[in-house]
Scaffold this motif. Structure first.
Motif, PDB file in Angstrom:
ATOM      1  N   PHE A  62      13.239 -16.038  16.675  1.00  0.00           N
ATOM      2  CA  PHE A  62      12.368 -16.922  15.897  1.00  0.00           C
ATOM      3  C   PHE A  62      12.146 -16.314  14.516  1.00  0.00           C
ATOM      4  O   PHE A  62      11.603 -15.225  14.395  1.00  0.00           O
ATOM      5  CB  PHE A  62      11.026 -17.105  16.610  1.00  0.00           C
ATOM      6  N   ASP A  63      12.564 -17.033  13.491  1.00  0.00           N
ATOM      7  CA  ASP A  63      12.346 -16.603  12.113  1.00  0.00           C
ATOM      8  C   ASP A  63      11.415 -17.604  11.443  1.00  0.00           C
ATOM      9  O   ASP A  63      11.686 -18.815  11.462  1.00  0.00           O
ATOM     10  CB  ASP A  63      13.677 -16.527  11.359  1.00  0.00           C
ATOM     11  N   LEU A  64      10.323 -17.125  10.905  1.00  0.00           N
ATOM     12  CA  LEU A  64       9.300 -17.990  10.323  1.00  0.00           C
ATOM     13  C   LEU A  64       9.113 -17.641   8.855  1.00  0.00           C
ATOM     14  O   LEU A  64       8.889 -16.482   8.504  1.00  0.00           O
ATOM     15  CB  LEU A  64       7.981 -17.821  11.083  1.00  0.00           C
ATOM     16  N   LYS A  65       9.194 -18.669   7.997  1.00  0.00           N
ATOM     17  CA  LYS A  65       9.060 -18.472   6.564  1.00  0.00           C
ATOM     18  C   LYS A  65       7.956 -19.372   6.024  1.00  0.00           C
ATOM     19  O   LYS A  65       7.680 -20.427   6.568  1.00  0.00           O
ATOM     20  CB  LYS A  65      10.377 -18.803   5.846  1.00  0.00           C
ATOM     21  N   GLY A  66       7.346 -18.944   4.918  1.00  0.00           N
ATOM     22  CA  GLY A  66       6.363 -19.786   4.246  1.00  0.00           C
ATOM     23  C   GLY A  66       4.977 -19.675   4.842  1.00  0.00           C
ATOM     24  O   GLY A  66       4.544 -18.599   5.276  1.00  0.00           O
ATOM     25  N   ALA A  86       8.420 -28.315  26.457  1.00  0.00           N
ATOM     26  CA  ALA A  86       7.774 -29.436  27.137  1.00  0.00           C
ATOM     27  C   ALA A  86       8.594 -30.713  27.005  1.00  0.00           C
ATOM     28  O   ALA A  86       8.745 -31.480  27.964  1.00  0.00           O
ATOM     29  CB  ALA A  86       6.369 -29.651  26.576  1.00  0.00           C
ATOM     30  N   ALA A  87       9.161 -30.943  25.809  1.00  0.00           N
ATOM     31  CA  ALA A  87       9.964 -32.144  25.587  1.00  0.00           C
ATOM     32  C   ALA A  87      11.264 -32.083  26.387  1.00  0.00           C
ATOM     33  O   ALA A  87      11.686 -33.081  26.995  1.00  0.00           O
ATOM     34  CB  ALA A  87      10.258 -32.307  24.098  1.00  0.00           C
ATOM     35  N   LEU A  88      11.923 -30.929  26.395  1.00  0.00           N
ATOM     36  CA  LEU A  88      13.150 -30.792  27.177  1.00  0.00           C
ATOM     37  C   LEU A  88      12.874 -31.035  28.659  1.00  0.00           C
ATOM     38  O   LEU A  88      13.630 -31.724  29.349  1.00  0.00           O
ATOM     39  CB  LEU A  88      13.754 -29.403  26.973  1.00  0.00           C
ATOM     40  N   SER A  89      11.772 -30.476  29.147  1.00  0.00           N
ATOM     41  CA  SER A  89      11.426 -30.655  30.551  1.00  0.00           C
ATOM     42  C   SER A  89      11.188 -32.125  30.870  1.00  0.00           C
ATOM     43  O   SER A  89      11.627 -32.630  31.913  1.00  0.00           O
ATOM     44  CB  SER A  89      10.179 -29.830  30.891  1.00  0.00           C
ATOM     45  N   ARG A  90      10.505 -32.834  29.975  1.00  0.00           N
ATOM     46  CA  ARG A  90      10.253 -34.261  30.185  1.00  0.00           C
ATOM     47  C   ARG A  90      11.575 -35.039  30.262  1.00  0.00           C
ATOM     48  O   ARG A  90      11.671 -36.044  30.971  1.00  0.00           O
ATOM     49  CB  ARG A  90       9.381 -34.793  29.049  1.00  0.00           C
ATOM     50  N   LEU A  91      12.582 -34.547  29.552  1.00  0.00           N
ATOM     51  CA  LEU A  91      13.889 -35.207  29.537  1.00  0.00           C
ATOM     52  C   LEU A  91      14.806 -34.726  30.660  1.00  0.00           C
ATOM     53  O   LEU A  91      15.933 -35.209  30.784  1.00  0.00           O
ATOM     54  CB  LEU A  91      14.570 -34.979  28.185  1.00  0.00           C
ATOM     55  N   GLY A  92      14.327 -33.754  31.444  1.00  0.00           N
ATOM     56  CA  GLY A  92      15.129 -33.261  32.561  1.00  0.00           C
ATOM     57  C   GLY A  92      16.023 -32.095  32.230  1.00  0.00           C
ATOM     58  O   GLY A  92      17.014 -31.851  32.925  1.00  0.00           O
ATOM     59  N   TYR A  93      15.655 -31.357  31.167  1.00  0.00           N
ATOM     60  CA  TYR A  93      16.483 -30.246  30.711  1.00  0.00           C
ATOM     61  C   TYR A  93      15.643 -28.970  30.573  1.00  0.00           C
ATOM     62  O   TYR A  93      14.412 -29.011  30.576  1.00  0.00           O
ATOM     63  CB  TYR A  93      17.101 -30.555  29.347  1.00  0.00           C
ATOM     64  N   ALA A  94      16.359 -27.857  30.435  1.00  0.00           N
ATOM     65  CA  ALA A  94      15.731 -26.577  30.114  1.00  0.00           C
ATOM     66  C   ALA A  94      16.665 -25.816  29.190  1.00  0.00           C
ATOM     67  O   ALA A  94      17.874 -26.061  29.184  1.00  0.00           O
ATOM     68  CB  ALA A  94      15.461 -25.767  31.382  1.00  0.00           C
ATOM     69  N   ARG A  95      16.133 -24.925  28.428  1.00  0.00           N
ATOM     70  CA  ARG A  95      16.964 -24.130  27.525  1.00  0.00           C
ATOM     71  C   ARG A  95      17.333 -22.812  28.199  1.00  0.00           C
ATOM     72  O   ARG A  95      16.655 -22.341  29.106  1.00  0.00           O
ATOM     73  CB  ARG A  95      16.213 -23.840  26.224  1.00  0.00           C
ATOM     74  N   SER A  96      18.402 -22.225  27.698  1.00  0.00           N
ATOM     75  CA  SER A  96      18.718 -20.849  28.046  1.00  0.00           C
ATOM     76  C   SER A  96      18.270 -19.991  26.875  1.00  0.00           C
ATOM     77  O   SER A  96      17.124 -19.594  26.799  1.00  0.00           O
ATOM     78  CB  SER A  96      20.206 -20.689  28.335  1.00  0.00           C
ATOM     79  N   GLY A  97      19.161 -19.772  25.909  1.00  0.00           N
ATOM     80  CA  GLY A  97      18.762 -19.041  24.709  1.00  0.00           C
ATOM     81  C   GLY A  97      18.454 -19.991  23.565  1.00  0.00           C
ATOM     82  O   GLY A  97      18.841 -21.169  23.585  1.00  0.00           O
ATOM     83  N   LEU A  98      17.772 -19.460  22.563  1.00  0.00           N
ATOM     84  CA  LEU A  98      17.337 -20.327  21.460  1.00  0.00           C
ATOM     85  C   LEU A  98      17.184 -19.504  20.187  1.00  0.00           C
ATOM     86  O   LEU A  98      16.631 -18.404  20.204  1.00  0.00           O
ATOM     87  CB  LEU A  98      15.985 -20.955  21.811  1.00  0.00           C
ATOM     88  N   ARG A  99      17.713 -20.049  19.113  1.00  0.00           N
ATOM     89  CA  ARG A  99      17.447 -19.496  17.786  1.00  0.00           C
ATOM     90  C   ARG A  99      16.688 -20.553  16.988  1.00  0.00           C
ATOM     91  O   ARG A  99      17.165 -21.680  16.854  1.00  0.00           O
ATOM     92  CB  ARG A  99      18.742 -19.146  17.054  1.00  0.00           C
ATOM     93  N   VAL A 100      15.538 -20.176  16.462  1.00  0.00           N
ATOM     94  CA  VAL A 100      14.699 -21.105  15.704  1.00  0.00           C
ATOM     95  C   VAL A 100      14.418 -20.503  14.337  1.00  0.00           C
ATOM     96  O   VAL A 100      14.057 -19.326  14.220  1.00  0.00           O
ATOM     97  CB  VAL A 100      13.357 -21.375  16.428  1.00  0.00           C
ATOM     98  N   VAL A 101      14.588 -21.312  13.309  1.00  0.00           N
ATOM     99  CA  VAL A 101      14.177 -20.938  11.955  1.00  0.00           C
ATOM    100  C   VAL A 101      13.235 -22.026  11.461  1.00  0.00           C
ATOM    101  O   VAL A 101      13.626 -23.194  11.356  1.00  0.00           O
ATOM    102  CB  VAL A 101      15.371 -20.796  10.995  1.00  0.00           C
ATOM    103  N   ALA A 102      11.989 -21.660  11.185  1.00  0.00           N
ATOM    104  CA  ALA A 102      10.983 -22.613  10.717  1.00  0.00           C
ATOM    105  C   ALA A 102      10.553 -22.235   9.308  1.00  0.00           C
ATOM    106  O   ALA A 102      10.246 -21.073   9.033  1.00  0.00           O
ATOM    107  CB  ALA A 102       9.772 -22.619  11.645  1.00  0.00           C
ATOM    108  N   GLU A 103      10.564 -23.220   8.438  1.00  0.00           N
ATOM    109  CA  GLU A 103      10.083 -23.013   7.068  1.00  0.00           C
ATOM    110  C   GLU A 103       8.912 -23.944   6.839  1.00  0.00           C
ATOM    111  O   GLU A 103       9.075 -25.166   6.787  1.00  0.00           O
ATOM    112  CB  GLU A 103      11.191 -23.274   6.052  1.00  0.00           C
ATOM    113  N   ASN A 104       7.722 -23.356   6.720  1.00  0.00           N
ATOM    114  CA  ASN A 104       6.493 -24.128   6.569  1.00  0.00           C
ATOM    115  C   ASN A 104       6.081 -24.200   5.105  1.00  0.00           C
ATOM    116  O   ASN A 104       5.897 -23.175   4.451  1.00  0.00           O
ATOM    117  CB  ASN A 104       5.361 -23.487   7.375  1.00  0.00           C
TER     118      ASN A 104
END
Length: 333
Positions: A62-66, A86-104
């Protein structure tokens, strides 16, 4: 939405395929707009961005900027990650790994819908990462985001753009979108202090007089007309009888600025729960006047902890109405 036929995990969820990449850009929003309490929201051309890539290593990066980069978490407790799961679970899915970059870009705790932006970005990202046949429409996105936020007045304009009119029937959230008159120029004055939505809501009474509710309903109806057809009516249309006066003690500088701007004939209101001030100018000439008035406004208030006067500083942004809503760019494997 079709039912997936692939083998499922023991939890009943399918893993999202690795190598999926999606970028979501979400506008800031201003809710209430004076009398449109918990029902009207305006999308603003100030954008937060979330980029998500799925991996198969089971790790979270997780990389967070701003805004919030120095204070917000970078693990599973972050709102984006919790909401995406929560959204993936509602759709019947789950994640394994995840890379997130958020710029606020939108400031936090100021009444510009930062939590709604994060929620919408995460739900739309999740909806874009699942198999094409399982991807839901934006009405589904509105429903889930409304459930997570507790009300749809910020998430609706963040999803759809422009002016969103939202309401609730039982447990179901709905929204309609109206086009804003092209002459309207939103100007936000962001003070150097925060105000939590929880505190702002706690200041509201459990009931209001019938005459106040009647007056407010009339102004809310007028406001839709003013925003879409006749901006010359914005000043009377933004008169509020339900919430702003009760919250003024928690944001005294904002209340004073609103009073001064309205005395000068400008349609100024609290943005969301505050403390940001939103002014809706009718044309560039009035926008110049509003911006100048805010930049020359100074108010000092007593700081009870310091026992001394402190001067509020303002960040003034001259924006546009966002007419597109959240934008999703999908990069498949």
């Amino acid at each position: 939405m079709t039912t997936a036929s692939e083998p499922r995990l023991g939890t009943g969820l399918r893993l999202v395929a690795a190598g999926q990449r999606v970028r979501v850009r979400v506008p800031a929003t201003s809710a209430n707009l004076g009398p449109g309490y918990d029902s009207l929201g305006l999308a603003l051309a100030l954008y937060d961005t979330v980029c998500v890539e799925t991996t198969d290593d089971g790790a979270l990066s997780f990389d967070l900027k701003g805004e919030g980069a120095d204070t917000l978490p970078r693990d599973e407790s972050h709102l984006v990650v919790r909401t995406l799961d929560a959204a993936l679970s509602r759709l019947g899915y789950a994640r394994s790994g995840l890379r997130v970059v958020a710029e606020n870009v939108s400031p936090h705790g100021r009444g510009l819908g930062s939590s709604a932006s994060a929620t919408v970005a995460a739900v739309l990202a999740a909806a874009s990462l699942v198999a094409p046949e399982d991807r839901p429409d934006r009405a589904w996105v509105l429903q889930l985001c409304g459930e997570i936020e507790g009300h749809p007045d910020n998430v609706a304009p963040a999803i759809y753009g422009s002016l969103a009119l939202s309401w609730q029937d039982g447990d179901a959230f709905h929204a309609a979108v109206a086009e804003v008159a092209p002459s309207i120029v939103p100007i936000v004055a962001i003070p150097d202090f925060e105000l939590s939505t929880e505190l702002a809501r706690s200041l509201l009474p459990s009931s209001v007089p019938h005459h106040a509710a009647a007056a407010n309903s009339g102004r809310a109806a007028l406001l839709v007309h003013a925003l879409t057809k006749d901006p010359s009516l914005l000043l009377p249309a933004t008169e509020d009888y339900l919430h702003q006066s009760y919250r003024s003690s928690a944001m005294e500088p904002s209340a004073r600025l609103i009073g001064q701007l309205r005395d000068q004939g400008h349609a100024a209101v609290v943005s969301g729960a505050g403390p940001t001030v939103l002014a809706l100018a009718n044309g560039e000439a009035e926008a110049d006047e509003v911006q100048s008035a805010v930049e020359h406004f100074a108010v000092s208030v007593l700081d009870p902890e310091q026992g001394a006067e402190s001067l509020t500083r303002w960040r003034v942004l001259r924006l546009a109405v966002d007419r597109e809503g959240a934008r999703v760019d999908v990069h498949p494997r």
